[in-house]
Enzyme design. Structure first.
Site, mmCIF file in Angstrom:
data_model
loop_
_atom_site.group_PDB
_atom_site.id
_atom_site.type_symbol
_atom_site.label_atom_id
_atom_site.label_comp_id
_atom_site.label_asym_id
_atom_site.label_seq_id
_atom_site.Cartn_x
_atom_site.Cartn_y
_atom_site.Cartn_z
ATOM 1 N N HIS A 87 46.583 40.953 50.248
ATOM 2 C CA HIS A 87 45.768 42.070 50.749
ATOM 3 C C HIS A 87 45.927 42.221 52.257
ATOM 4 O O HIS A 87 46.048 41.249 52.991
ATOM 5 C CB HIS A 87 44.306 41.960 50.325
ATOM 6 C CG HIS A 87 43.527 40.812 50.881
ATOM 7 N ND1 HIS A 87 42.894 40.860 52.115
ATOM 8 C CD2 HIS A 87 43.229 39.587 50.371
ATOM 9 C CE1 HIS A 87 42.249 39.722 52.326
ATOM 10 N NE2 HIS A 87 42.442 38.928 51.293
ATOM 11 N N ASP A 130 46.547 34.706 47.875
ATOM 12 C CA ASP A 130 45.369 34.958 48.719
ATOM 13 C C ASP A 130 44.567 33.682 48.938
ATOM 14 O O ASP A 130 43.348 33.704 49.008
ATOM 15 C CB ASP A 130 44.496 36.047 48.081
ATOM 16 C CG ASP A 130 43.320 36.447 48.974
ATOM 17 O OD1 ASP A 130 43.400 36.211 50.196
ATOM 18 O OD2 ASP A 130 42.308 36.964 48.450
ATOM 19 N N ASP A 164 44.077 34.836 56.060
ATOM 20 C CA ASP A 164 43.420 35.578 54.978
ATOM 21 C C ASP A 164 43.444 37.071 55.292
ATOM 22 O O ASP A 164 42.554 37.574 55.948
ATOM 23 C CB ASP A 164 41.982 35.083 54.814
ATOM 24 C CG ASP A 164 41.259 35.734 53.661
ATOM 25 O OD1 ASP A 164 41.928 36.317 52.785
ATOM 26 O OD2 ASP A 164 40.018 35.671 53.638
ATOM 27 N N HIS A 189 37.397 33.449 57.166
ATOM 28 C CA HIS A 189 36.395 34.447 57.575
ATOM 29 C C HIS A 189 35.752 34.126 58.925
ATOM 30 O O HIS A 189 34.580 34.469 59.140
ATOM 31 C CB HIS A 189 35.297 34.600 56.511
ATOM 32 C CG HIS A 189 35.775 35.176 55.218
ATOM 33 N ND1 HIS A 189 34.921 35.485 54.189
ATOM 34 C CD2 HIS A 189 37.008 35.516 54.777
ATOM 35 C CE1 HIS A 189 35.608 35.978 53.170
ATOM 36 N NE2 HIS A 189 36.896 36.004 53.510
ATOM 37 N N GLU A 230 40.037 44.465 49.813
ATOM 38 C CA GLU A 230 39.842 43.277 48.981
ATOM 39 C C GLU A 230 38.571 42.540 49.344
ATOM 40 O O GLU A 230 37.844 42.047 48.469
ATOM 41 C CB GLU A 230 41.044 42.339 49.132
ATOM 42 C CG GLU A 230 41.025 41.129 48.189
ATOM 43 C CD GLU A 230 40.177 39.957 48.677
ATOM 44 O OE1 GLU A 230 39.809 39.099 47.854
ATOM 45 O OE2 GLU A 230 39.864 39.893 49.895
ATOM 46 N N GLU A 231 38.282 42.426 50.640
ATOM 47 C CA GLU A 231 37.156 41.614 51.083
ATOM 48 C C GLU A 231 35.812 42.160 50.613
ATOM 49 O O GLU A 231 34.808 41.445 50.613
ATOM 50 C CB GLU A 231 37.156 41.482 52.611
ATOM 51 C CG GLU A 231 38.360 40.737 53.173
ATOM 52 C CD GLU A 231 38.359 39.254 52.837
ATOM 53 O OE1 GLU A 231 37.445 38.813 52.115
ATOM 54 O OE2 GLU A 231 39.276 38.549 53.276
#
Length: 469
Positions: free
Chosen positions: A288, A362, A300, A432, A334-335
């Protein structure tokens, strides 16, 4: 006459022993036939590995990602940065000479965190590192000042529900696994609001911390008041827990300027190498392109996106063209729960029988250990034979249960799925957070990941028959 027919049929049995007869008189391929076919790709696999790990393409996926991450930065759903990232990739894929490069429009959530500030006022003044959670509402403009109630679990919250009204609930849940612990991030605000809390602060879902909050998406529930919610560092959560256990009164001031806007236009980014025999059949590789709005989104999921691009580049560079179409999709949104991928699925599911396998990387591109696979036993045996081609780099293991938010839609409907397995020991240190930068990435490990991704996707795309399902 019928006895003569029976005698004739019985005379055929020895030559067809252990095999079934097809209506057209042909023999179905045995697993030994399939093993031999896969073994025939040994030289091709070695050529891919040599090019990716030792040859001219060495470090290319890392270098491409570094330029991209340094140029564009973080890429939150609905942001101008994500728009810029998509246009960057569209241009780069065209320049790379890939086929059918195009953008497929979707709608994605648009949330912005705005100003954020948290400080402990009692028992002493202390600045709290904080990151608002995706979809959170704002505090009132003047902020919220309230006493803190610290809990270690939802069970404790419910047991002490009568104490929670008017307070800020701080969750200090221990990290077990991401899958188990992330429910505190996604449901923490709802559970706190149910017992009358005015805000929730959640210990970051991280296995290690250097005072670093980790953000992520959270979900409100219909009929439950929407309260502001954010993640705080492991250190601050544990400190407040210790204070509370001593009976110390804790007061926190929280100010958040988060806003949710109408869904924004975005795109899934697509490129292909068109198959030369069964072009309508698809082997899909993916990662992604969106990320959170902190760090660079290099891990990520920049790494997963860029080894997927690298797979097509390596195959093109070697002058290979598989029987099936090899399609790369860089997902958007995606998130926020696989929003772009869900819309892609709705658009293309009418052709589901032509999707041979869906692959997503991912979970980092650290040192690879193998492939996680979802499919039937016969397909798994085929994947094991394909992975044996990666013995030169000692990455041959096949694990259960492919994982990927964006490919789950297909796997639920029976399409075989695969995800890269790599060393996750440090993944949640950076996940994140502001720490998700190019410094996390290692070019040698990305080379190995790209080799795995390319060998697997190419061989599946070039085999005579699709994977059984």
């Amino acid at each position: 006459m019928k006895y003569l027919s029976l005698i004739f049929f019985m005379s055929l049995l020895p030559q067809y022993a252990g095999k079934s007869l097809r209506g057209d008189g042909s023999h179905p391929r045995t697993f030994e036939d399939i093993k031999n076919e896969i073994a025939g790709y040994s030289d091709t696999a070695k050529a891919i590995i040599d090019l990716a790990v030792h040859g001219k393409a060495q470090n290319r996926s890392y270098e491409r990602l570094a330029v991209f991450a340094d140029t564009v930065g973080p890429r939150l759903s609905g942001s101008k940065n994500l728009d810029a990232a998509i246009q960057y990739m569209f241009s780069a894929l065209q320049k790379d000479g890939l086929e059918n490069v195009h953008l497929e429009p979707v709608k994605v959530p648009h949330w912005e965190r705005g100003e954020e500030f948290a400080v402990m006022l009692e028992p002493r003044n202390h600045s709290i590192a904080v990151l608002g959670l995706g979809s959170s509402v704002a505090t009132p403009p003047e902020g919220i000042t309230a006493e803190v109630m610290v809990v270690a679990s939802f069970d404790e919250l419910h047991r002490r529900a009568q104490e929670a009204k008017g307070k800020i609930v701080v969750y200090n849940q221990p990290f077990v696994t991401y899958g188990e612990t992330v429910r505190y991030r996604s449901q923490g605000a709802v559970e706190a609001a149910k017992v009358g809390a005015v805000a929730s602060l959640i210990r970051s879902i991280a296995s290690f911390s250097i005072d670093s909050p980790h953000t992520g998406w959270q979900n409100y529930q219909s009929g439950v008041p929407r309260i502001p919610t954010a993640c705080i560092s492991v250190e601050d959560a544990e400190m407040m827990s210790r204070m509370a256990l001593r009976g110390t009164k804790i007061v926190v001031y929280l100010k958040m300027g988060a806003r949710t806007y109408p869904d924004a236009p975005s795109f899934n980014t697509v490129a292909e190498i068109v198959g030369n025999k069964y072009p309508e059949q698809i082997v899909l590789v993916s990662g992604h392109l969106d990320s959170w709005d902190v760090g660079q989104g290099a891990m990520d999921d920049g790494g997963g996106a860029f080894i997927s691009w690298e797979a097509l580049s390596l195959i093109k560079d070697l002058g290979l063209r598989p029987k099936r179409t090899l399609r790369m999709v860089l997902w958007t949104g995606e998130e926020q729960g696989g929003v772009g991928a869900e819309q892609y699925y709705q658009l293309h599911k009418e052709n589901i029988s032509n999707f041979d396998i869906v692959m997503e990387s991912d979970e980092g591109t650290f040192k690879p250990s193998g492939l996680a696979f979802t499919g039937n036993a016969e397909a798994r045996d085929i994947i094991k034979e394909i992975m044996a081609l990666l013995l030169p780099i000692n990455v041959t293991d096949v694990f259960d249960n492919a994982d990927g938010t964006d490919i789950n839609y297909w796997m639920r409907d029976g399409v075989p799925g695969a995800s890269l397995r790599d060393d996750l020991s440090k993944y949640f240190w950076f996940h994140h957070s502001q720490g998700d930068t190019m410094t996390v990435q290692d070019p040698n490990q990305m080379n190995l990941c790209a080799a795995v991704w390319t060998v697997v996707s190419y061989v599946i795309a070039d085999m005579e028959e699709m994977l059984p399902r």
